[in-house]
Design an enzyme around this catalytic site. Structure first.
Site, mmCIF file in Angstrom:
data_model
loop_
_atom_site.group_PDB
_atom_site.id
_atom_site.type_symbol
_atom_site.label_atom_id
_atom_site.label_comp_id
_atom_site.label_asym_id
_atom_site.label_seq_id
_atom_site.Cartn_x
_atom_site.Cartn_y
_atom_site.Cartn_z
ATOM 1 C CE LYS A 1 66.222 -19.246 -21.978
ATOM 2 N NZ LYS A 1 65.726 -20.186 -23.002
ATOM 3 N N GLY B 1 56.219 -20.135 -17.900
ATOM 4 C CA GLY B 1 56.909 -21.417 -17.750
ATOM 5 C C GLY B 1 56.558 -22.063 -16.429
ATOM 6 C CD GLU C 1 50.190 -15.144 -17.215
ATOM 7 O OE1 GLU C 1 49.611 -16.128 -16.720
ATOM 8 O OE2 GLU C 1 49.664 -14.030 -17.317
ATOM 9 C CG LEU C 2 54.577 -19.051 -12.791
ATOM 10 C CD1 LEU C 2 55.010 -18.986 -11.342
ATOM 11 C CD2 LEU C 2 55.785 -19.028 -13.718
ATOM 12 C CB CYS D 1 49.271 -23.125 -18.414
ATOM 13 S SG CYS D 1 48.646 -21.948 -19.608
#
Ligand code: NAP
Length: 456
Positions: free
Chosen positions: A156, A208, A230-231, A264
């Site tokens: 997605k 995200g 993974e932020l 990021c």
């Protein structure tokens, strides 16, 4: 407007819209993924490696088209977009060429009789939930190691890059992936939740925001599914007393303004020792001024628009809040006139803990400079963040570099460099920057069954 849409960030014009899938279509995709897994994981490793190599080749063959779509859907300047496509190709190629070595059985040195080895095996269908800021690269980091392992994938992608999501699926199909091995899904958050709850799905990887990460992490915990998150990040960039100031300033500007600051691992907080403050500020402002906004389709443009009007409005609010509370604006700091979600290269100092810009991630081209009086003060400030993703330490003193490295609460440290992703380097963070690692052998192990085989 429909949920999945291409909206040109240089004009705000809706270019194309796509329907989200129905619940039964999403459920059918998972069934297809499960069925495909039964044969995909049993294929020869060489066949899976060959597929990855063809995917790499197709990325290179279609580099210009892929880059143009990126510029159209999220505004990345075309030259940076081509670099991203090449990195994505390199990731597929790395897993294609290193697959055999990475998946070799590991013989254990054991105390008991007989033999013990660990075999790296797949676990089944996986779901990837991906962001728009590096649309091909983020997807490649998840897809390549997992197709190599023998897992199957539902992906997605972010709702503002649907054409790129479909191109990834086209490429993987054109490379010869069997039916159901890789599927793009235009799913809603509710459908993502249903997928995570389904017994066939074995894991989920999200890249995200923290908000999305905690929603997905909660669902994964509830349904006992393996997850990788993974932020966000607010990477510190330390300029210590013995640093080469010009080199540091050039790296900081590229690290902060590349991809319009929407990375990021952007160098979001520049922490400068007072010994270098004046010289670094001058050098950095000169470099920052080279990042002029322009049309992302033009070869000369370095700073494209931000991904959306909403993203720009949020960034402008964070800057305005800092300025209203007393921060100094050295460059930029305003919304330019005209169409599109452009925001200029901006440099702030005097940012204090009462300002949003102190702790929140600034996901756009805004650099914050902090002045410190000692190495320990620099470390304390670097660690005074909810995030812990990457970092950069500029110093010519090896002992100091080692001292700082041991004390930074981050997943990655660059000495005299910013963190630049490469296929064989593990990538990931600690604290609110997430859970797990991608790339290299570490990324391959996240959704693997490390199966013990004991022989007496
Ligand atoms: P985002 O809003 O969290 O979206 C990322 C993806 O998650 C999109 O596909 C989004 O779908 C989906 N999503 C959001 N909430 C969801 C939910 N409740 N359930 C299911 N899916 C959900 O993040 P973003 O603004 O696109 O990306 C920027 C963030 O990503 C920044 O914080 C950045 O630092 C971080 N990032 C981290 C890394 C890393 O490796 N650590 C790399 C790149 C970016 P929709 O688009 O449909 O809403």
């Amino acid at each position: 407007m429909k949920k999945y849409a291409t909206v040109d960030p240089t004009s705000g014009i809706v270019v194309q819209e796509f329907d989200t899938m129905t619940d039964s279509e999403v459920a059918a995709s998972l069934k297809r993924s499960y069925k495909a897994y039964q044969s995909w994981h049993a294929k020869d490793l060489a066949e899976r490696c060959a597929l990855l190599q063809r995917i790499a080749d197709l990325h290179r063959q279609h580099s210009i088209d892929l880059a143009k779509l990126m510029a159209l859907e999220m505004g990345k300047p075309i030259s940076q977009a081509r670099t991203e496509v090449e990195l994505s190709a390199a990731i597929f190629e790395y897993y294609a060429t290193s697959g055999e070595q990475l998946l070799a059985d590991e013989e254990l040195d054991i105390a008991g009789a007989g033999r013990a080895l660990v075999r790296t095996a797949p676990i089944g269908p996986l779901l990837g939930v991906m962001p728009w800021n590096f649309p091909y690269y983020q997807a490649a980091r998840f897809i390549a190691p997992n197709l190599l392992l023998g897992n199957t994938i539902l992906l997605k992608h972010a709702s503002n890059c649907p054409q790129q999501a479909l191109r990834i699926e086209d490429i993987i199909r054109a490379a010869g992936a069997p039916d159901g091995v890789y599927q793009n899904i235009f799913a809603t958050s509710g459908q993502v939740a249903d997928l995570i709850a389904s017994p066939e799905l074995q894991g989920v990887s999200l890249t995200g925001s923290e908000k999305a990460g905690s929603a997905i992490g909660a669902l994964a915990g509830q349904h006992l599914k393996k997850c990788v998150l993974e932020l966000g990040g607010s990477d510190p960039f330390l300029v210590l007393p013995s640093a080469d100031v010009d080199k540091a300033a050039a790296a900081a500007a590229a690290g902060r303004f590349g991809n319009a600051g929407q990375a990021c691992t952007s160098s979001k907080r520049l922490i400068v020792d007072s010994a270098n403050w004046d010289s670094f500020l001058d050098a950095f402002l000169a470099k920052a001024a080279e990042w002029q906004i322009g049309d992302p389709m033009s070869e000369d443009t370095r700073l494209g628009p931000m991904s959306s009007a909403q993203a720009r409005a949020e960034l402008a609010e964070q800057v305005d809040d800092a300025v209203a509370k007393g921060a100094t604006v050295h460059l930029g700091g305003y919304i330019p006139e005209g169409r599109g979600s452009f925001y200029p290269a901006t440099v702030l100092s005097g940012v204090t803990p009462d300002m949003r810009a102190y702790r929140e991630e600034l996901f756009g081209p805004v650099a914050v400079l902090h002045r410190v009086n000692s190495v320990d003060e620099a470390i304390a400030l670097a660690n005074d963040s909810p995030y812990g993703l990457g970092s950069a330490v500029f110093t010519n003193d090896d002992k100091q570099a080692a001292y700082v490295t041991d004390r930074l609460e981050v997943g990655m440290v660059g000495i005299n460099t910013t963190i630049k992703s490469a296929p064989d380097l593990p990538f990931g963070g600690v604290k609110s920057s997430g859970i797990g690692r991608e790339l290299g052998k570490y990324g391959l192990n996240e959704f693997a069954n490390k199966k013990l085989v004991r022989t007496i």
